[in-house]
Each structure stands twice: as structure tokens, then as C-alpha cells.
Enzyme design. Structure first.
Site, short mmCIF file in Angstrom:
data_model
loop_
_atom_site.label_atom_id
_atom_site.label_comp_id
_atom_site.label_asym_id
_atom_site.label_seq_id
_atom_site.Cartn_x
_atom_site.Cartn_y
_atom_site.Cartn_z
N PRO A 194 -109.68 -39.45 -2.45
CA PRO A 194 -110.71 -38.54 -2.98
C PRO A 194 -110.41 -38.20 -4.45
O PRO A 194 -109.30 -37.79 -4.77
CB PRO A 194 -110.59 -37.29 -2.10
CG PRO A 194 -109.76 -37.70 -0.92
CD PRO A 194 -108.90 -38.84 -1.38
N GLU A 195 -111.37 -38.42 -5.29
CA GLU A 195 -111.25 -38.07 -6.72
C GLU A 195 -112.06 -36.80 -6.96
O GLU A 195 -112.68 -36.27 -6.04
CB GLU A 195 -111.75 -39.24 -7.58
CG GLU A 195 -110.85 -40.47 -7.52
CD GLU A 195 -109.50 -40.25 -8.21
OE1 GLU A 195 -109.35 -39.26 -8.95
OE2 GLU A 195 -108.59 -41.06 -7.98
#
Ligand SMILES: [Zn+2]
Length: 271
Positions: free
Chosen positions: A2-3
Site C-alpha cells: 500500500p502506497e
């Protein structure tokens, strides 16, 4: 992994279900996350009301009456709002149950996620102190970036991914933003013109903004389906497109390694 766009999408997805709700219990099934989760939370969280859910870098800040939970998704984590009685899946590590009958449930196969408690100002937490500005807020602009880049010989790609310079610009977004700004990823940060830095700020903001928009679209599917987070793949110009023609000029996209991460760029469009 997840960014920032996925974390922001998560924040938007969970905020309305949490805000104003009182915690009835905290269920900790697996305290061994990246750092051990404090079991004292099992006693201290019930009865507290959620005031707001915000974000700093890739941390979700769940602000309660008595302090703030700092939740990180790690490499493979997800936070979802579910009915409290929803069947458990393997790797469901904690639940924050609410008086609404729903719960915030954390699933993380690789257990690189984390959960910390902080009383007082959460941005003073050691994990957050010293971080650079948020890329989508007003403190991140060409003047700021030029000031920090002055005299620096580090490659602009690594400069941009340094969390002390600006937070949340991961590998995908750094490559894409440099392409949009026409900057060669190996150019020394201090040798990028003000004009190009200005385009870089715009490139970072547009690539992250579009990814958040996409995340918002895929979140609905994600809740219905298998939990696979949506990415931004169809919008990518260079990332993981080695050897394929540049969408602007047709030159083959090249791949180099910088700081043990792959960088993708167009040798014709980026100088
Ligand atoms: Zn090109």
C-alpha cells in the site's frame, strides 16, 4: 505494497464509519506485528469515542478522546469496516468494535503493519517526527524543493523518495512524476532547474491525485470482492514498461537500479 494513495483511500473509506462512534472493545488476536501491539489497549480503548481519522505519510491517525492510534498497513495489510459478526479470515489480527455494531478489522498476511498508541500531539511520535511535508499540501512547492535540493549531489529520484524531503512518494510514483516533469532520474538534485522542479511538484501531485481517484473507484470493488487493492496500472507511462515504446515519443523505456530499487524512464523525454 500500500502506497500513499491506497492509505488515503482507506482513510476516506473508514472515516465516516468511525467518526463520532464509541469503541466497545478491542480484540487483539495477534500482537506480533512489525512492533508488538500493547495489550494494555484491550482495557484502555473501550469507552473512548473516535473524534476523527486523519493521515500523516502512510500512517492512519485514529484520534480518540484520550489519544491517537497510529495504524500502518505495512507491506500487505488492509483495514476494513465490517459487521462485528463477519466471519474471521486467517491473518485477521485485530478488531476495533464500535457501538454501531460494526468493527474496524485489520488483516495482514506478512505482519509488517503496526499499531501504536500516542497521547498528546501524534505528529511528535518518533515515527512521525522529522518527516517532510505532505506532497498534496501547501508546504510542498517549487520554492521548498529548490531550497532542499540546493547543492545536493544525490540523484533526484532518491532525493524525491527521501521521507525527510517529502513523504509518500514511493517507487512507482517517483518514476512516473519524473517522467511527467521530463527529468532524468539520475540527475543530481541540485542540478535540476527551478522550472523543472516546479514541473516535478506538479507531476507528483497529479500522479498521486489520479491514483487516489483510481483508488476511490476500486475501493468499492475491493469491499465486494477479494480484498486485492486496486492499482493505477493502466495510467502508468514508464513503471514496469521496460523495452516498451514511450507513450509520448516511441523510444524504448529503460530500467536502471538506484538504491536497490528499479527506476524506469524514457531516455529521450527525460534529461
Ligand atoms: Zn519518450
Amino acid at each position: 505494497m500500500p502506497e500513499l494513495p491506497e492509505v488515503e483511500t482507506t482513510r476516506r473509506g473508514i472515516r465516516s464509519a468511525l467518526q463520532g462512534r464509541t469503541v466497545t472493545s478491542f480484540v487483539l488476536r495477534e500482537p506480533r506485528l512489525r512492533w508488538p501491539v500493547d495489550p494494555a489497549l484491550i482495557r484502555s480503548l473501550p469507552g473512548q469515542r473516535v473524534i476523527d481519522v486523519s493521515r500523516r505519510a502512510k500512517y492512519l491517525l485514529i484520534e480518540l478522546d484520550g489519544g491517537t492510534l497510529l495504524a500502518h498497513l505495512g507491506m500487505s495489510g488492509s483495514l476494513r469496516v465490517l459487521p462485528a459478526a463477519a466471519p474471521l479470515l486467517v491473518h485477521d489480527h485485530y478488531d476495533l468494535l464500535l457501538e454501531s455494531g460494526r468493527c474496524l478489522r485489520f488483516n495482514d498476511p506478512r505482519r509488517f503493519g503496526s499499531l501504536h498508541w500516542m497521547q498528546g500531539d501524534p505528529v511528535k511520535h518518533p515515527l512521525l517526527a522529522g518527516l517532510g511535508p505532505e506532497p498534496l499540501e501547501s508546504g510542498f512547492d517549487a520554492d521548498y524543493l529548490a531550497g532542499r535540493a540546493r547543492g545536493r549531489r544525490v540523484a533526484i529520484k532518491q532525493f524525491l523518495m527521501d521521507q525527510r524531503i517529502v513523504v509518500g512518494v514511493g517507487n512507482i510514483y517517483a518514476s512516473e512524476a519524473l517522467f511527467r516533469a521530463g527529468i532524468h532520474p539520475r540527475r543530481a538534485a541540485g542540478r535540476v532547474s527551478y522550472d523543472r522542479l516546479s514541473r516535478l511538484v506538479a507531476g507528483v501531485q497529479s500522479v498521486l491525485g489520479e491514483a487516489i481517484h483510481q483508488g476511490g473507484t476500486t475501493l468499492r470493488d475491493y469491499v465486494r470482492a477479494d480484498g486485492t487493492p486496486g492499482y493505477f496500472r493502466q495510467e502508468l507511462f514508464v513503471y514496469e514498461r521496460t523495452g516498451q515504446p514511450c507513450r509520448t515519443c516511441g523510444s524504448p523505456i529503460r530500467q536502471v537500479v538506484q538504491g536497490q530499487r528499479s527506476t524506469y524512464f524514457c531516455p529521450a523525454c527525460q534529461r
